[in-house]
Scaffold this motif. Structure first.
Motif, short mmCIF file in Angstrom:
data_model
loop_
_atom_site.label_atom_id
_atom_site.label_comp_id
_atom_site.label_asym_id
_atom_site.label_seq_id
_atom_site.Cartn_x
_atom_site.Cartn_y
_atom_site.Cartn_z
N ASP A 261 43.83 -15.57 75.11
CA ASP A 261 44.63 -14.78 76.04
C ASP A 261 45.08 -13.50 75.34
O ASP A 261 46.22 -13.39 74.90
N GLN B 110 55.13 -5.44 75.17
CA GLN B 110 55.83 -5.53 76.44
C GLN B 110 57.30 -5.19 76.23
O GLN B 110 57.94 -5.69 75.30
N SER C 295 45.90 -10.69 76.32
CA SER C 295 47.02 -9.95 76.92
C SER C 295 48.36 -10.39 76.35
O SER C 295 49.35 -9.66 76.43
N PRO D 285 45.59 -5.06 69.53
CA PRO D 285 45.81 -5.19 70.98
C PRO D 285 47.24 -4.84 71.37
O PRO D 285 47.50 -4.56 72.54
N PHE E 165 49.65 -7.90 73.87
CA PHE E 165 50.05 -6.56 74.30
C PHE E 165 51.55 -6.35 74.08
O PHE E 165 52.34 -7.28 74.21
N TRP F 204 47.20 -1.66 73.32
CA TRP F 204 46.24 -1.47 74.41
C TRP F 204 46.92 -1.16 75.74
O TRP F 204 46.40 -0.36 76.52
N ASN F 205 48.03 -1.79 76.02
CA ASN F 205 48.63 -1.69 77.34
C ASN F 205 49.55 -0.47 77.49
O ASN F 205 49.51 0.23 78.49
#
Length: 423
Positions: A51, A58, A53, A252, A56, A255-256
């Protein structure tokens, strides 16, 4: 391959002996609590495939410990540990080391890795030491011949700080490999700007402080492209593109929401240094390095004279038995102390003097490789002098250069060997 075996067999023997020594002595290395943190964070390797994500950045997870570590630390170490333990069927630690708790409380709480997990995690890092020595040998061989390469690798490979910190499940082993890879790539910049970008990316993603090598990489690119009479800007673009690509691939976290994530990383690093300084002033205020002169003195002491920092101030009692066992093993504390340290320092200064004479000389055949080594030493040294903390492991980025210059001082005793210049 046949030619390599014929011309480099002394180095192959040295590398084999040192590698066996590294592996055989891993279990005797005193434990450092940061090893628990890196093993704990090695779960990022699993997340990257299950996973991604979850890695990422946040905004609503600003207080999340794992995201905080991703903001602070370069990723290569935790990935290497993740790969190693996955290959041997080991799970990451479920509990991080808590510095507000006692040694026994952390052990009882599950923050201390079991012997097999710790051994595999350390092996995942220690295998980089032979790679670092091979790169060091290649650097010396290119500049002055295989004897310089052999002595440079020998001095680096037997350095007490390298032997200790390069075998822990921490960032120092990857950083050492990253620094030597970057310098090796600079010496091969001619026609290979992508290689320079790769070397810089690996060093930076081993530890962010290696970013100070970027100006040296730019110099190597510009000089080599002038010699080739090709487009300098295109070469620099290739270097930067490779650096950005590798860094983005390994992180990663960005990335977001890259802009906010980078800002958070910078702020997290600033706060960490502030807290480290505060903790040091509370525990050992006499060790805080307030002036550049104090930092230079401590840097020299850490490189040449003092112990390799087997334990931290706060856990000396808990690890003293392991430290005594480690030090008692022949080879773990070579070339340290006042006498040997003074000899090593004199050799380093002599080698730097000889290199500076070549760099500043008016001869048309002065070696651009020497300029690369000198510039890289300056930038890494300046970085270290900017840090007011006295930890020995911070000197790791300088040790390849110290080893090189000490070996270079012995050049008059070497057979002059002509090597093809690749810059």
């Amino acid at each position: 391959m046949k030619r390599f075996l014929q011309t480099d067999w002394l180095f192959i023997i040295l590398l084999t002996l040192l590698s066996l020594f590294y592996i055989g002595g891993i279990k005797f290395v005193p434990f450092h609590p940061d090893e628990s943190t890196y093993i704990y964070m090695s779960s990022d390797f699993d997340e990257a495939f299950s996973d991604v994500s979850a890695l990422f950045w946040q905004a609503d997870k600003r207080d999340d410990a794992r995201q905080r570590y991703r903001e602070l630390d370069a990723p290569i170490t935790r990935y290497l540990i993740g790969i190693g333990r996955t290959m041997f069927g080991q799970k990451a630690l479920d509990v991080d080391w808590n510095w507000s708790m006692s040694w026994d409380e952390n052990i009882n709480g599950g923050a201390y890795p079991d012997p097999e997990l710790l051994r595999i995690s350390r092996l995942s890092i220690a295998f980089l030491l032979p790679i670092s020595l091979t790169l060091m040998y290649s650097i010396g061989k290119q500049i002055q011949g295989k004897r310089l390469g052999l002595v440079s690798a020998l001095l680096l490979g037997t350095n007490a700080v390298v032997l200790l910190h390069g075998r822990r499940a921490m960032a120092e082993g990857p950083l050492l490999m990253g620094i030597t890879l970057a310098i090796w790539s600079f010496l091969r910049a001619r026609g290979n700007p992508w290689l320079v970008g790769l070397g810089l990316a690996i060093a930076f993603n081993a530890k962010h402080s290696a970013l100070t090598l970027v100006p040296v990489g730019i110099y190597a690119i510009i000089y080599s492209q002038f010699r080739l009479k090709t487009n300098v800007w295109m070469a620099l673009l290739k270097m930067i593109s490779m650096f950005i690509f590798i860094t983005a691939l390994l992180n990663p976290l960005y990335w977001n929401n890259p802009i906010q994530a980078v800002k958070a990383s910078i702020e997290a690093r600033r706060e960490l240094v502030s807290h480290q300084i505060e903790d040091l002033n509370n525990i050992a205020p006499d060790r805080y390095l307030d002036t550049p002169a104090q930092r230079l003195g401590m840097m020299l002491a850490n490189i040449y004279i003092g112990p390799a920092e087997h334990s931290l101030v706060g856990n000396l009692r808990d690890t003293q038995k392991d430290v005594d066992t480690y030090i008692s093993i022949p080879g773990h504390n070579m070339f340290r102390g006042v006498i040997w340290g003074a000899v090593f320092l004199i050799l380093t200064i002599a080698g730097m003097y000889m290199a500076m004479r070549i760099f500043l000389g008016k001869k048309t055949n002065k070696k651009p490789e020497i300029a690369i080594i000198i510039f890289a030493t300056f930038f890494q040294g300046a970085t270290l002098l900017a840090v007011p903390l006295p930890w020995v492991r911070f000197t790791i980025p300088l040790l390849p250069f110290v080893s090189f210059f000490a070996a270079y001082s012995l050049v008059p005793f070497f057979t002059r060997e002509q090597t093809q210049k690749n810059v």
